[in-house]
Design an enzyme around this catalytic site. Structure first.
Site, PDB file in Angstrom:
ATOM      1  N   ASP A   1       0.860  -1.182   0.000  1.00 29.94           N
ATOM      2  CA  ASP A   1       0.000   0.000   0.000  1.00 29.94           C
ATOM      3  C   ASP A   1       0.898   1.235   0.000  1.00 29.94           C
ATOM      4  OD1 ASP A   1       0.963   0.258   2.545  1.00 29.94           O
ATOM      5  OD2 ASP A   1      -0.916  -0.124   3.546  1.00 29.94           O
TER       6      ASP A   1
ATOM      7  N   ASP B   1      -7.601  -7.928   1.146  1.00 25.03           N
ATOM      8  CA  ASP B   1      -6.593  -8.075   2.200  1.00 25.03           C
ATOM      9  C   ASP B   1      -7.255  -7.695   3.501  1.00 25.03           C
ATOM     10  OD1 ASP B   1      -5.283  -5.412   3.617  1.00 25.03           O
ATOM     11  OD2 ASP B   1      -6.374  -4.960   1.768  1.00 25.03           O
TER      12      ASP B   1
ATOM     13  N   CYS C   1     -12.578 -28.826   9.618  1.00 18.62           N
ATOM     14  CA  CYS C   1     -11.406 -28.152   9.053  1.00 18.62           C
ATOM     15  C   CYS C   1     -10.282 -29.162   8.824  1.00 18.62           C
ATOM     16  CB  CYS C   1     -10.941 -27.048   9.998  1.00 18.62           C
ATOM     17  SG  CYS C   1      -9.453 -26.199   9.445  1.00 18.62           S
TER      18      CYS C   1
ATOM     19  N   CYS D   1      -7.060 -28.259   8.267  1.00 16.92           N
ATOM     20  CA  CYS D   1      -5.762 -27.598   8.429  1.00 16.92           C
ATOM     21  C   CYS D   1      -4.876 -28.432   9.350  1.00 16.92           C
ATOM     22  CB  CYS D   1      -5.936 -26.181   8.969  1.00 16.92           C
ATOM     23  SG  CYS D   1      -5.988 -26.041  10.767  1.00 16.92           S
TER      24      CYS D   1
ATOM     25  N   CYS E   1      -5.899 -28.325  13.103  1.00 14.77           N
ATOM     26  CA  CYS E   1      -7.075 -29.113  13.472  1.00 14.77           C
ATOM     27  C   CYS E   1      -6.808 -30.610  13.367  1.00 14.77           C
ATOM     28  CB  CYS E   1      -8.272 -28.715  12.607  1.00 14.77           C
ATOM     29  SG  CYS E   1      -8.966 -27.111  13.087  1.00 14.77           S
TER      30      CYS E   1
ATOM     31  N   HIS F   1      -4.220 -21.750  11.602  1.00 14.92           N
ATOM     32  CA  HIS F   1      -5.625 -22.140  11.441  1.00 14.92           C
ATOM     33  C   HIS F   1      -6.438 -21.042  10.757  1.00 14.92           C
ATOM     34  CE1 HIS F   1      -9.651 -23.675  12.106  1.00 14.92           C
ATOM     35  NE2 HIS F   1      -9.945 -22.457  12.515  1.00 14.92           N
TER      36      HIS F   1
END
Lengths: 375, 375
Positions: free
Chosen positions: A91, A266, A304, A306, A309, A335
């Site tokens: 930015d 974002d 989940c 991931c 998890c 996560h």
């Protein structure tokens, strides 16, 4: 920059696309994790790659103040400095500077401000913002814009938007003098007023930008109003350029705004919430410090996939959080970022199947939404 | 437990061995990173495995207070709780409790103490210490011992050692009632007095321990005195059991003490120093926050092959430290742990080559030692 528009949903404005950037290809819709100070807080680049992160956002304001853009340039740019070989977007620093309130003074020339770190005096003009971003060497760089607070009258919003458009022209001119391998995006402004938003995007489209962002939203206005502003202005965006909604949002926001034609997002929410122990699930969020998780052997979210998890219990994650362990931030961030990127994967799949309305309906009928805690 | 004595150096007392434990094989000499609260601070288990960590030490005191040994037991023990499938050693909590100073009261029965977290009252006896360690389920557990401060007179040291020996017997008796797959180590005490150290180890050897630790060193005594105590007592240790020097030490200490016949070490130094920005190199240490590293493109240690030295500059690591980023602790910890484990790898190689005196000479002639900063 080449932007390929690969596919369009039939029932919504959702789009599947592909950005070809200096450091690689980015599929859209995309979510960009935020690496404020040249690091996504608590994550190694390897962990980000394992999460299949395609592009990061870094903040020019923070990196300009520390370690300084000249230092980053000496290291060969942000990519070499932080050992991240995939695309980066920076930015302009405008949003952070405008957030300084009492520490800044705006004129048509630019913004005079004091560092939040040491009080030192600085001046940011459109030209200076571009020079700083060129020193960093991100794949995509943003124009300096005047960031309007909410609420604001039509009169104030118009004046601010006009200044942003003048600055966009100055950024563009300065950037074109030595564009290198970077791409410059213009930022649509105009507050909540459709006529101003329309005027702004028409001005921007007349300039030579690689993509267009929507700025000045998610600054305190009601959520339905944010969606309405996007819905009204989106038809004025060229179809063959990417659209980036800055600083947004919750996982449900991603789905809602993709349906309105947004390609890029974002937000600090997944990473910041992670460090505060607020963990996303498809059924709402959990606050991991709660005593009820002390002996809970289950994962954060049974659905989940991931690595957190699949490996750790709520009980262990609660222990790490309560004991103030660094690993708490690490695992929670993995996560939450996985949750966001998985949401993006589902978004892409539903667009490609031309069934995006089904995903919209799913997130809208959920008993628990982003803001609700699982009881 | 099976301990194989594989090889012995010819010029020193250095030994190569192998421990067969419930959760795997550990080569000796070995360094055990410290995971105080059920996590090696800032490290994921994957990162520890990548570093080739073979065994961790966890602190019973901390885990007893939070989350509680009953909670750990309900999760299936420490291994399942923290998702670490390789061996673990737990201390008895004695050292932490004795460090509480005003918050504890020692008798022959045990120690009454107040939690440093919430002031709650607790009592730790030899039997209670074993019960707590059995609930945690580590591969190796330690006896509760009376931890003597330095300096202490012969009279005080003898009284303390005698109490430790009585407690060792009580621990052993309680442990043997249900030994499971764990191994119990006795702890040699006696302060700096050779006669007391000798008496202590003879008492311990008469009991049925799987290994023997040396406690009560590195508590403020001069380094040469520490080495001398080890040198004097070591011949009284049985050759066919592992010897563990608790809480030691610097990388040079590891080499010096292996030469005196030590097989196992643990210390918070690599991990704690990492978080404070103190980074080990073969030429001394560097303090990464120093301004001179701001634009330094080189690695921490040009001779180091760790992933941090292969990837990141001192300039970036300084930036992360100064900006108070979590990644600073992560990367510094990876480097320092790698340095310790690499020292252990070199130690093993020099023993196997029967050239350990060369390694000793190398660390002794270094211009910069552990305590010295590179100018």
């Amino acid at each position: 920059m080449k932007f390929e528009l690969l596919d369009k949903d039939t029932g919504t404005r959702a789009r599947r696309g592909r950005l070809h950037l200096a450091h690689g290809v980015v599929e859209t819709p995309i979510f960009m994790p935020v690496g404020t100070q040249g690091t996504v807080k608590s994550m190694t680049p390897d962990q980000l790659r394992d999460l299949q992160v395609e592009i990061l956002l870094c903040n020019s304001y923070h990196l300009y103040l520390r370690p300084g853009h000249d230092t980053v340039r000496r290291f060969g740019g942000l990519h070499a400095f932080m050992a991240w070989d995939r695309p980066i977007l920076t930015d302009s620093g405008g949003f952070q500077v405008f957030s300084l309130a009492d520490l800044r003074n705006i004129s048509d020339d630019g913004v005079r401000f004091q560092s939040h770190l040491d009080g030192s005096a600085h001046f940011l003009s459109p030209e200076r913002a571009i020079e700083i971003e060129q020193a960093m060497g991100a794949d995509i760089v943003m124009c300096l814009d005047d960031c309007l607070a909410y609420p604001a009258t039509h009169f104030v919003s118009e004046k601010s938007m006009q200044r942003s458009m003048v600055w966009a022209e100055r950024c563009n001119t300065h950037f074109r003098a030595a564009p290198g391998r970077q791409e410059l995006f213009g930022i649509n402004q105009g507050g909540i007023y459709h006529d101003l938003r329309k005027h702004s995007i028409e001005r921007l489209v007349a300039m030579d930008f690689s993509g267009f962002a929507i700025g000045g939203l998610a600054v305190g206005e009601p959520k339905p109003l944010m969606y309405e502003v996007i819905e009204q202005v989106e038809p004025h965006f060229p179809a063959n350029k990417p659209r980036y909604l800055m600083g947004v949002g919750t996982p449900v926001d991603l789905v809602e705004c993709v349906a309105l034609g947004i390609d890029m997002f974002d937000c600090v929410m997944p990473t910041r919430h992670a460090r505060n122990g607020w963990l996303f699930t498809r059924d709402g969020h959990i606050v991991i410090k709660h005593a009820k998780y002390k002996d809970d052997p289950g994962p954060i979210d049974p659905r989940c996939e991931c690595p957190v998890c699949r490996t750790y219990s709520r009980g262990y994650l609660r222990h790490l959080f309560v004991a103030n362990e660094i690993l708490s931030s690490v695992l929670n961030t993995i996560h939450n970022l996985f949750f966001y990127l998985d949401t993006i994967r589902r978004i892409r799949q539903f667009i490609e199947a031309h069934r995006f309305n089904e995903l919209l309906a799913e997130v809208r009928r959920q008993e628990f939404r982003d803001g609700d805690e699982i009881s």
